[in-house]
Write an enzyme that holds these catalytic residues in place. Structure first.
Site, PDB file in Angstrom:
ATOM      1  N   ARG A 180      38.753 135.148 107.545  1.00 43.95           N
ATOM      2  CA  ARG A 180      38.000 136.085 106.709  1.00 43.95           C
ATOM      3  C   ARG A 180      38.926 136.785 105.729  1.00 43.95           C
ATOM      4  O   ARG A 180      38.597 136.948 104.543  1.00 43.95           O
ATOM      5  CB  ARG A 180      37.279 137.120 107.574  1.00 43.95           C
ATOM      6  N   CYS A 239      39.094 147.027 107.981  1.00 44.15           N
ATOM      7  CA  CYS A 239      38.534 145.854 108.664  1.00 44.15           C
ATOM      8  C   CYS A 239      37.223 145.506 107.976  1.00 44.15           C
ATOM      9  O   CYS A 239      37.120 145.615 106.754  1.00 44.15           O
ATOM     10  CB  CYS A 239      38.341 146.139 110.159  1.00 44.15           C
TER      11      CYS A 239
END
Length: 284
Positions: A180, A239
């Site tokens: 990601r 995050c």
């Protein structure tokens, strides 16, 4: 800070479940891909006396971003109604062992709670040891007064992150999985670009946790250093939505390194904006 300032053992908690100055907080949160229902699990089995803290309920309801910190007065009203008041020791746990409990602990601390710890091993260890659980409707605790004061220095916004990178005032470390971060995997939330904040580094939170517990101090140091993080310089964490970022902060705290701030909006905000993004491996 020593680990015993961050965690308590299941044995420690089991011996103090009836202590009037201790409140057990069930803080489970699951990603959609985990296909688990935190509220249903709380109703089915929980540590006796535990109150439910849902980060998707106690949040800034005016924000379109997921589980952003609420206003201090809203937080105080919510946790006071749960029976959590000033001067209490708060013990947080989650259903994965160590995933959302750090975020809940950080939230309480950011609003001024002085004594907040995580149950080491969480619900998986509690169950594995055959310790007592309860189900059904939870017992109602008497309302208490919680005095909430937001520590603004603990929370970063997008401008703070951009400024830190531009001035090299702090390292920005992303807790998302490497694919990601690199832009090789799609984001689980719709409408987000794939990639990372330019200039940020990547320490996947999964690299710091094993069997629902933090890895050893030596392994934590090695994970950060291998990602190019200078542990003697300030760190800000990010995050996907401000949850696993706090695992990084907690790991740093456990080895005596403080985190400057957590980016609350994280990629849910940055990835949906027009701010620049990067792909591929981090440039150290």
């Amino acid at each position: 800070m020593a680990r015993n300032d961050i965690f308590v053992s299941t044995q420690w908690l089991a011996e103090r479940l009836d202590a009037p100055d201790i409140v057990v907080v069930e803080g489970s949160y699951y990603l959609p891909a985990q296909n688990r229902d935190a509220n249903a699990e709380y109703a089915q089995q929980r540590i006796p006396g535990a109150v439910r803290f849902d980060i998707d309920v106690v949040k800034d309801k005016d924000s379109s971003l997921p589980h952003m910190l609420p206003r201090p007065d809203a937080f105080a009203a919510a946790v006071g109604a749960m029976g959590i008041g000033d001067g209490m020791r708060i013990v947080v746990y989650d259903g994965l062992g160590l995933f959302s409990a750090p975020r809940v602990r950080w939230t309480f601390q950011t609003f001024g709670a002085k004594d907040v710890v995580i149950l080491e091993g969480g619900m998986p260890q509690w169950l594995a040891e055959g310790r007592p659980v309860e189900d059904g409707s939870p017992r109602q605790r008497a309302p208490r007064t919680f005095t909430a004061r937001l520590d603004h220095s603990a929370v970063a916004d997008a401008d703070d992150i951009a400024r830190a990178i531009e001035t090299n005032a702090a390292q920005v470390v992303d807790a998302r999985a490497a694919d990601r971060f690199g832009g090789e995997a799609p984001e689980p939330r719709a409408g987000l670009r794939s990639g990372h904040i330019p200039g940020s580094l990547n320490v996947p939170s999964s690299a710091l946790v094993t069997d629902g517990k933090l890895k050893s101090p030596e392994e934590i140091v090695a994970a950060f250093k291998s990602a190019g993080v200078d542990l003697d310089r300030p760190v800000m964490t990010t995050c996907g939505s401000g949850v696993s970022a706090v695992i990084l902060s907690t790991a740093l705290e456990s080895i005596g390194k403080s985190t400057r701030a957590v980016y609350d909006g994280s990629w849910s905000e940055w990835g949906a904006s027009e701010r620049p993004i990067a792909t591929g491996r981090a440039k150290r």
